[in-house]
Design a protein around this motif. Structure first.
Motif, PDB file in Angstrom:
ATOM      1  N   LYS A   1     -62.197  22.260   9.244  1.00  0.00           N
ATOM      2  CA  LYS A   1     -63.152  22.043   7.814  1.00  0.00           C
ATOM      3  C   LYS A   1     -64.484  22.471   8.416  1.00  0.00           C
ATOM      4  O   LYS A   1     -64.841  22.179   9.507  1.00  0.00           O
TER       5      LYS A   1
ATOM      6  N   ASP B   1     -64.277  17.010  25.639  1.00  0.00           N
ATOM      7  CA  ASP B   1     -65.680  16.921  26.262  1.00  0.00           C
ATOM      8  C   ASP B   1     -65.148  17.111  27.752  1.00  0.00           C
ATOM      9  O   ASP B   1     -64.797  16.076  28.582  1.00  0.00           O
TER      10      ASP B   1
ATOM     11  N   ILE C   1     -75.608  19.017   4.391  1.00  0.00           N
ATOM     12  CA  ILE C   1     -75.473  20.362   3.862  1.00  0.00           C
ATOM     13  C   ILE C   1     -74.773  20.072   2.662  1.00  0.00           C
ATOM     14  O   ILE C   1     -75.105  20.765   1.507  1.00  0.00           O
TER      15      ILE C   1
ATOM     16  N   ASP D   1     -62.782  28.087  28.292  1.00  0.00           N
ATOM     17  CA  ASP D   1     -63.893  27.519  27.534  1.00  0.00           C
ATOM     18  C   ASP D   1     -63.875  25.852  27.631  1.00  0.00           C
ATOM     19  O   ASP D   1     -64.726  25.192  26.867  1.00  0.00           O
TER      20      ASP D   1
ATOM     21  N   GLY E   1     -65.804  18.513  19.148  1.00  0.00           N
ATOM     22  CA  GLY E   1     -66.229  18.923  20.165  1.00  0.00           C
ATOM     23  C   GLY E   1     -67.259  18.255  20.907  1.00  0.00           C
ATOM     24  O   GLY E   1     -68.056  17.338  20.134  1.00  0.00           O
TER      25      GLY E   1
ATOM     26  N   ARG F   1     -70.173  15.518  29.018  1.00  0.00           N
ATOM     27  CA  ARG F   1     -71.685  15.419  28.557  1.00  0.00           C
ATOM     28  C   ARG F   1     -72.024  14.590  27.463  1.00  0.00           C
ATOM     29  O   ARG F   1     -73.243  14.232  27.102  1.00  0.00           O
TER      30      ARG F   1
HETATM   31  N1  LIG Z   1     -71.444  21.519   9.012  1.00  0.00           N
HETATM   32  C1  LIG Z   1     -70.467  21.233   9.841  1.00  0.00           C
HETATM   33  O1  LIG Z   1     -69.344  21.354   9.129  1.00  0.00           O
HETATM   34  C2  LIG Z   1     -70.475  20.712  11.161  1.00  0.00           C
HETATM   35  C3  LIG Z   1     -69.185  20.227  11.898  1.00  0.00           C
HETATM   36  C4  LIG Z   1     -69.386  19.674  12.909  1.00  0.00           C
HETATM   37  C5  LIG Z   1     -70.551  20.211  13.921  1.00  0.00           C
HETATM   38  N2  LIG Z   1     -71.490  20.984  13.321  1.00  0.00           N
HETATM   39  C6  LIG Z   1     -72.661  21.155  14.042  1.00  0.00           C
HETATM   40  O2  LIG Z   1     -72.116  21.918  15.152  1.00  0.00           O
HETATM   41  C7  LIG Z   1     -73.097  21.759  16.252  1.00  0.00           C
HETATM   42  C8  LIG Z   1     -72.054  21.555  17.515  1.00  0.00           C
HETATM   43  O3  LIG Z   1     -71.352  22.642  17.736  1.00  0.00           O
HETATM   44  P1  LIG Z   1     -71.545  23.375  19.114  1.00  0.00           P
HETATM   45  O4  LIG Z   1     -70.423  24.554  18.805  1.00  0.00           O
HETATM   46  O5  LIG Z   1     -72.552  23.128  19.927  1.00  0.00           O
HETATM   47  O6  LIG Z   1     -70.417  22.265  19.879  1.00  0.00           O
HETATM   48  P2  LIG Z   1     -68.764  21.898  19.730  1.00  0.00           P
HETATM   49  O7  LIG Z   1     -68.082  23.031  19.230  1.00  0.00           O
HETATM   50  O8  LIG Z   1     -68.909  20.574  18.830  1.00  0.00           O
HETATM   51  O9  LIG Z   1     -68.449  21.426  21.118  1.00  0.00           O
HETATM   52  C9  LIG Z   1     -68.295  22.148  21.994  1.00  0.00           C
HETATM   53  C10 LIG Z   1     -68.343  21.935  23.424  1.00  0.00           C
HETATM   54  O10 LIG Z   1     -66.840  21.121  23.391  1.00  0.00           O
HETATM   55  C11 LIG Z   1     -66.301  21.230  24.807  1.00  0.00           C
HETATM   56  N3  LIG Z   1     -65.097  21.948  24.977  1.00  0.00           N
HETATM   57  C12 LIG Z   1     -63.954  21.338  25.691  1.00  0.00           C
HETATM   58  N4  LIG Z   1     -62.867  22.346  25.482  1.00  0.00           N
HETATM   59  C13 LIG Z   1     -63.263  23.338  24.673  1.00  0.00           C
HETATM   60  C14 LIG Z   1     -62.526  24.414  24.323  1.00  0.00           C
HETATM   61  N5  LIG Z   1     -61.352  24.602  24.514  1.00  0.00           N
HETATM   62  N6  LIG Z   1     -63.140  25.094  23.466  1.00  0.00           N
HETATM   63  C15 LIG Z   1     -64.490  25.101  23.059  1.00  0.00           C
HETATM   64  N7  LIG Z   1     -65.334  23.752  23.515  1.00  0.00           N
HETATM   65  C16 LIG Z   1     -64.731  22.858  24.350  1.00  0.00           C
HETATM   66  C17 LIG Z   1     -67.202  21.956  25.673  1.00  0.00           C
HETATM   67  O11 LIG Z   1     -68.193  20.884  26.153  1.00  0.00           O
HETATM   68  P3  LIG Z   1     -67.887  20.469  27.822  1.00  0.00           P
HETATM   69  O12 LIG Z   1     -68.567  21.346  28.435  1.00  0.00           O
HETATM   70  O13 LIG Z   1     -68.493  18.933  27.612  1.00  0.00           O
HETATM   71  O14 LIG Z   1     -66.624  20.466  27.783  1.00  0.00           O
HETATM   72  C18 LIG Z   1     -68.117  22.830  24.613  1.00  0.00           C
HETATM   73  O15 LIG Z   1     -69.239  22.919  25.019  1.00  0.00           O
HETATM   74  C19 LIG Z   1     -73.955  20.598  15.889  1.00  0.00           C
HETATM   75  O16 LIG Z   1     -75.195  21.358  15.666  1.00  0.00           O
HETATM   76  C20 LIG Z   1     -73.320  20.072  14.626  1.00  0.00           C
HETATM   77  O17 LIG Z   1     -74.344  19.563  13.875  1.00  0.00           O
HETATM   78  C21 LIG Z   1     -71.552  20.926  11.977  1.00  0.00           C
END
Ligand SMILES: NC(=O)c1ccc[n+]([C@@H]2O[C@H](COP(=O)([O-])OP(=O)(O)OC[C@H]3O[C@@H](n4cnc5c(N)ncnc54)[C@H](OP(=O)(O)O)[C@@H]3O)[C@@H](O)[C@H]2O)c1
Length: 366
Positions: free
Chosen positions: A159, A226, A177, A277, A199, A230
């Motif tokens: 989603k 995670d 949003i 990743d 994540g 972090r």
């Molecule tokens: N509008 C929406 O639908 C929506 C939904 C959710 C989030 N958001 C926004 O998205 C942003 C966060 O997204 P993001 O991309 O920064 O973070 P994310 O995708 O939520 O988390 C990424 C983190 O997950 C961990 N991870 C562990 N295994 C992974 C793997 N196989 N692949 C990718 N990541 C892995 C890593 O952190 P470690 O180094 O700790 O492992 C990585 O840095 C926020 O601003 C939030 O507000 C929006």
């Protein structure tokens, strides 16, 4: 193959069986959510669904309610009745013993010990069996279970809530949003899925609870991925009081430290091998299937979504597009190595519907 003999009312009664099963989605792991209605002289005399926790199954409950009226009746079952001795005796045998004369089945069960055998057992006992009434709807209802038994991993629904220009977060926090109607639909999905996953970046940025806040809803298992630990141990998702656990998934090397940091608050830890990743998502999905979970709602963020898409683990993408333009902020998907349009992940079966002021687009990656 013998031609299908559809009786008047078959579709109507199968709809009733589906209506029994639908509210049990997310509550019957590791079993599918199945509905059964028993019809005598054109009237429903019993209706039942798989109980919470997966037992008892729908058929024996409906037979019990119908009592003697089951004799000579038609049973409508949304999923093939089981034919093997698991933790309960076979439902096919219960239908035979009850004396029903006809069984109408929505779809076959792909689970190897059952597949087609429930039907064969009923036919061998002289019962008329019809398969495939509202088949697509019946399969869709249990797409999670079907994916788990055929692919050994849960069905993944990704989603994304985004602006029209494809941003899932503005540069600074504050405000939603998508509309209340769209957010309510996401809560309905949380209610129906076995697990919700995000994540580490999402927990750090948004501090979400990831529970189901619908009246009468039930919380899914909450999974935070995670690898580097972090996320703050005092984040809302780890402090939530709920019947379903919050699970932190990390890499094997960090398992002990994760238990020390997050364990005292009641958070469970799953450790899997690392990947480029972060956590190896394929192994994580396999671990989830081993726990009997059939459907997972991936709620972001951009990096975890990219990783799941790259690993070909996403079964359906659901994009809520809000009538907003940001011109800045985080793109919905970050880190797919697409250089040309021809390399893009393509979606099929695209459907669009309006939800309040937003558009919901859903499609399945090829
Ligand atoms: N509008 C929406 O639908 C929506 C939904 C959710 C989030 N958001 C926004 O998205 C942003 C966060 O997204 P993001 O991309 O920064 O973070 P994310 O995708 O939520 O988390 C990424 C983190 O997950 C961990 N991870 C562990 N295994 C992974 C793997 N196989 N692949 C990718 N990541 C892995 C890593 O952190 P470690 O180094 O700790 O492992 C990585 O840095 C926020 O601003 C939030 O507000 C929006």
């Amino acid at each position: 193959m013998a031609p299908r003999v559809e009786h008047p009312g078959d579709v109507r009664f199968m709809r009733q069986a589906l209506a029994q099963a639908a509210p049990m989605l997310g509550r019957t792991a590791p079993n599918p959510a199945v509905g059964c209605v028993i019809v005598k002289h054109g009237r429903i005399v019993a209706r039942a669904a798989t109980a919470s926790g997966g037992r008892p199954h729908a058929e024996p409950q409906a037979i019990h309610i119908a009592g003697r009226r089951a004799r000579g009746a038609t049973a409508y079952v949304s999923f093939e009745p089981c034919s093997h001795f698991g933790q309960t005796p076979p439902c096919a045998d219960a239908l035979i013993a009850a004396g029903v004369s006809r069984v109408v089945i929505g779809c076959l069960d792909p689970y190897p010990p059952v597949r087609g055998r429930g039907v064969a057992r009923l036919r061998k006992a002289g019962i008329e069996v019809e398969v495939g009434v509202l088949e697509a709807q019946c399969r869709r209802l249990n797409e999670g279970f079907i994916t788990r038994v055929t692919r050994r991993r849960p069905f993944m629904l990704l989603k994304l809530a985004m602006s029209l220009d494809g941003r899932i977060a503005a540069p600074r926090p504050g405000g939603w949003i998508t509309s209340e109607q769209s957010r309510e639909l996401v809560h309905r999905w949380r209610n129906e899925c076995d697990a919700v996953m995000v994540g580490a970046g999402t927990v750090i940025a948004d501090n979400p609870r990831l529970n189901c806040r619908l009246n009468g809803g039930r919380d899914p298992v909450r999974i935070v991925v995670d690898a580097a630990l972090r996320t703050p141990p005092r984040a809302a998702v780890y402090r939530l009081r709920s019947h379903a656990p919050t699970i932190l998934v990390t890499v094997t090397e960090n398992a002990d430290r994760a238990r020390q940091l997050y364990g005292p608050g009641g958070t469970e830890i799953i450790a899997v091998r690392g990947a480029a990743d972060g956590v190896d998502l394929r192994l994580l999905m396999r671990a989830m299937a081993a726990r009997g979970w059939s459907k997972v709602l991936l709620e972001g963020g951009a990096h975890l979504a990219a990783s799941a898409l790259r690993s070909r683990l996403v079964d359906r993408v659901a994009v809520f597009a809000a009538p907003l333009i940001f011109g800045a902020g985080l793109p919905a998907i970050e880190g797919l190595p697409t250089a040309r349009a021809s390399q893009a992940i393509k979606l099929t079966n695209l459907r669009a519907e309006q939800i309040g002021p937003d558009w919901l687009l859903q499609g399945e990656p090829l």
